[in-house]
Scaffold this motif. Structure first.
Motif, PDB file in Angstrom:
ATOM      1  N   LEU A 141    -138.854  46.625 -18.432  1.00  0.00           N
ATOM      2  CA  LEU A 141    -137.909  45.671 -19.008  1.00  0.00           C
ATOM      3  C   LEU A 141    -137.846  44.402 -18.169  1.00  0.00           C
ATOM      4  O   LEU A 141    -137.752  43.292 -18.708  1.00  0.00           O
ATOM      5  N   VAL A 142    -137.915  44.561 -16.857  1.00  0.00           N
ATOM      6  CA  VAL A 142    -137.947  43.383 -15.966  1.00  0.00           C
ATOM      7  C   VAL A 142    -139.165  42.532 -16.291  1.00  0.00           C
ATOM      8  O   VAL A 142    -139.059  41.302 -16.461  1.00  0.00           O
ATOM      9  N   ARG A 143    -140.327  43.175 -16.386  1.00  0.00           N
ATOM     10  CA  ARG A 143    -141.548  42.429 -16.708  1.00  0.00           C
ATOM     11  C   ARG A 143    -141.415  41.742 -18.063  1.00  0.00           C
ATOM     12  O   ARG A 143    -141.783  40.571 -18.220  1.00  0.00           O
ATOM     13  N   SER A 144    -140.875  42.456 -19.043  1.00  0.00           N
ATOM     14  CA  SER A 144    -140.736  41.895 -20.385  1.00  0.00           C
ATOM     15  C   SER A 144    -139.829  40.673 -20.393  1.00  0.00           C
ATOM     16  O   SER A 144    -140.159  39.636 -20.977  1.00  0.00           O
ATOM     17  N   ILE A 145    -138.690  40.760 -19.704  1.00  0.00           N
ATOM     18  CA  ILE A 145    -137.733  39.642 -19.674  1.00  0.00           C
ATOM     19  C   ILE A 145    -138.358  38.415 -19.015  1.00  0.00           C
ATOM     20  O   ILE A 145    -138.274  37.296 -19.526  1.00  0.00           O
ATOM     21  N   LEU A 146    -139.009  38.631 -17.884  1.00  0.00           N
ATOM     22  CA  LEU A 146    -139.586  37.504 -17.149  1.00  0.00           C
ATOM     23  C   LEU A 146    -140.782  36.906 -17.887  1.00  0.00           C
ATOM     24  O   LEU A 146    -140.973  35.684 -17.883  1.00  0.00           O
ATOM     25  N   GLU A 147    -141.579  37.740 -18.532  1.00  0.00           N
ATOM     26  CA  GLU A 147    -142.730  37.220 -19.265  1.00  0.00           C
ATOM     27  C   GLU A 147    -142.295  36.462 -20.511  1.00  0.00           C
ATOM     28  O   GLU A 147    -142.936  35.489 -20.903  1.00  0.00           O
ATOM     29  N   ILE A 148    -141.208  36.903 -21.152  1.00  0.00           N
ATOM     30  CA  ILE A 148    -140.679  36.153 -22.291  1.00  0.00           C
ATOM     31  C   ILE A 148    -140.227  34.762 -21.843  1.00  0.00           C
ATOM     32  O   ILE A 148    -140.496  33.750 -22.505  1.00  0.00           O
ATOM     33  N   GLU A 149    -139.542  34.712 -20.704  1.00  0.00           N
ATOM     34  CA  GLU A 149    -139.116  33.406 -20.180  1.00  0.00           C
ATOM     35  C   GLU A 149    -140.325  32.537 -19.863  1.00  0.00           C
ATOM     36  O   GLU A 149    -140.311  31.319 -20.103  1.00  0.00           O
ATOM     37  N   LEU A 150    -141.385  33.169 -19.355  1.00  0.00           N
ATOM     38  CA  LEU A 150    -142.598  32.436 -19.027  1.00  0.00           C
ATOM     39  C   LEU A 150    -143.269  31.892 -20.292  1.00  0.00           C
ATOM     40  O   LEU A 150    -143.778  30.772 -20.300  1.00  0.00           O
ATOM     41  N   VAL A 151    -143.260  32.675 -21.365  1.00  0.00           N
ATOM     42  CA  VAL A 151    -143.842  32.236 -22.637  1.00  0.00           C
ATOM     43  C   VAL A 151    -143.128  30.992 -23.161  1.00  0.00           C
ATOM     44  O   VAL A 151    -143.765  30.017 -23.595  1.00  0.00           O
ATOM     45  N   PHE A 152    -141.797  30.992 -23.105  1.00  0.00           N
ATOM     46  CA  PHE A 152    -141.053  29.840 -23.611  1.00  0.00           C
ATOM     47  C   PHE A 152    -141.176  28.635 -22.674  1.00  0.00           C
ATOM     48  O   PHE A 152    -141.100  27.485 -23.119  1.00  0.00           O
ATOM     49  N   LEU A 153    -141.376  28.898 -21.384  1.00  0.00           N
ATOM     50  CA  LEU A 153    -141.655  27.808 -20.455  1.00  0.00           C
ATOM     51  C   LEU A 153    -142.979  27.141 -20.830  1.00  0.00           C
ATOM     52  O   LEU A 153    -143.075  25.913 -20.879  1.00  0.00           O
ATOM     53  N   GLU A 154    -143.998  27.948 -21.110  1.00  0.00           N
ATOM     54  CA  GLU A 154    -145.290  27.408 -21.537  1.00  0.00           C
ATOM     55  C   GLU A 154    -145.155  26.610 -22.825  1.00  0.00           C
ATOM     56  O   GLU A 154    -145.813  25.573 -22.998  1.00  0.00           O
ATOM     57  N   GLU A 155    -144.330  27.094 -23.738  1.00  0.00           N
ATOM     58  CA  GLU A 155    -144.148  26.395 -25.011  1.00  0.00           C
ATOM     59  C   GLU A 155    -143.509  25.028 -24.794  1.00  0.00           C
ATOM     60  O   GLU A 155    -143.919  24.030 -25.408  1.00  0.00           O
ATOM     61  N   ARG A 156    -142.500  24.957 -23.932  1.00  0.00           N
ATOM     62  CA  ARG A 156    -141.870  23.659 -23.645  1.00  0.00           C
ATOM     63  C   ARG A 156    -142.877  22.703 -23.013  1.00  0.00           C
ATOM     64  O   ARG A 156    -142.909  21.515 -23.340  1.00  0.00           O
ATOM     65  N   HIS A 157    -143.682  23.221 -22.111  1.00  0.00           N
ATOM     66  CA  HIS A 157    -144.706  22.387 -21.478  1.00  0.00           C
ATOM     67  C   HIS A 157    -145.747  21.937 -22.508  1.00  0.00           C
ATOM     68  O   HIS A 157    -146.232  20.806 -22.457  1.00  0.00           O
TER      69      HIS A 157
END
Length: 269
Positions: free
Chosen positions: A122-138
């Motif tokens: 769950l930790v990995r999932s939460i952090l990777e989701i945040e990373l995905v949306f960070l990439e999208e903003r970039h």
């Protein structure tokens, strides 16, 4: 200030100016109407293509492109290894206060999740989701400049058409014919220069900075999960170093916990 970005633009403009001066008068290549057509038209199209909030993000994005963000990869790895040592000696709860002393919200969030006893997947999932949306903003930020790079030559051609129409409407006046042709050619020049010296290179610089930031976030995720798993700090260090190029793997002697915990990577999402 990122000197590479600034010097690249200055050198490009300076070389063109010198070339023009060697052949004639620099003022022959100045046209306010051409500037309005290329830059005004490009910006207007960007407003049509993107939302107002995205358009307004252009200024912060320029700040990112021209700022020099020193890579703190060694510092982040050092901090994670330090946290791994503390966790093995004192337990995960001892990391909560130290994590809050860092200036990296992503690392703080990850440490808080494992301190709260969240499952590793769950930790990995939460952090990777945040990373995905960070990439999208970039990605959206890069798209703005890529679109400007694609549109500015088109507006250069539009200016050329305007100049040709003006020229053809005044064939009975040779002086006006020359002025119309000058506007036509100068607008094309402005569009090509704006695209290839400003907009597309800035988009490339933003991609480079985004890739660096995402890589460091991936290092943090692996480090946080390794700490949660109770892995040996030396193993944690070697695992995280594998993310880096060989030249970047040498880390300075680790300082005290308080000093290391205050270091981090300050990035723009």
């Amino acid at each position: 200030m990122d000197l590479a970005t600034l010097l690249g633009i200055i050198i490009g403009l300076a070389l063109m100016a010198i070339s023009i001066l060697l052949e004639g008068d620099l003022m022959l290549f100045w046209s306010l109407s051409s500037l309005l057509i290329v830059f005004g038209g490009t910006f207007a199209s960007i407003m049509v293509n993107f939302s107002m909030n995205q358009v307004l993000s252009v200024i912060p994005l320029l700040k990112v492109a021209f700022s020099r963000q020193k890579s703190n990869s060694a510092a982040i790895i050092d901090t994670l290894v330090e946290f791994a040592e503390i966790s093995r000696r004192e337990g995960l709860l001892a990391l909560e206060e130290r994590a809050q002393a860092t200036n990296e919200p992503f690392l703080q969030k990850g440490i808080q999740l494992i301190v709260d006893g969240t499952d590793a997947e769950l930790v990995r999932s939460i952090l990777e989701i945040e990373l995905v949306f960070l990439e999208e903003r970039h990605r959206i930020g890069r798209q703005i400049f890529e679109k400007m790079g694609a549109l500015s030559p088109a507006y250069g051609m539009i200016g050329t058409l305007i100049g040709l129409i003006a020229m053809l409407s005044r064939l009975d006046n040779p002086d006006q014919v020359g002025m119309g042709m000058a506007v036509a050619l100068i607008t094309t020049l402005y569009g090509a220069v704006a695209s290839n010296l400003l907009f597309l290179p800035i988009a490339g610089k933003l991609r480079l900075k985004s890739d660096e930031e995402i890589l460091m976030k991936q290092v943090m995720i692996e480090g946080i999960l390794s700490i949660q798993a109770g892995e040996n700090p030396r193993i944690v260090e070697e695992k995280l170093k594998s993310f880096l190029a060989p030249a970047d793997r040498e880390t300075p002697q680790r300082a005290g916990v308080g000093e290391r915990a205050s270091e981090g990577v300050t990035v723009n999402a």
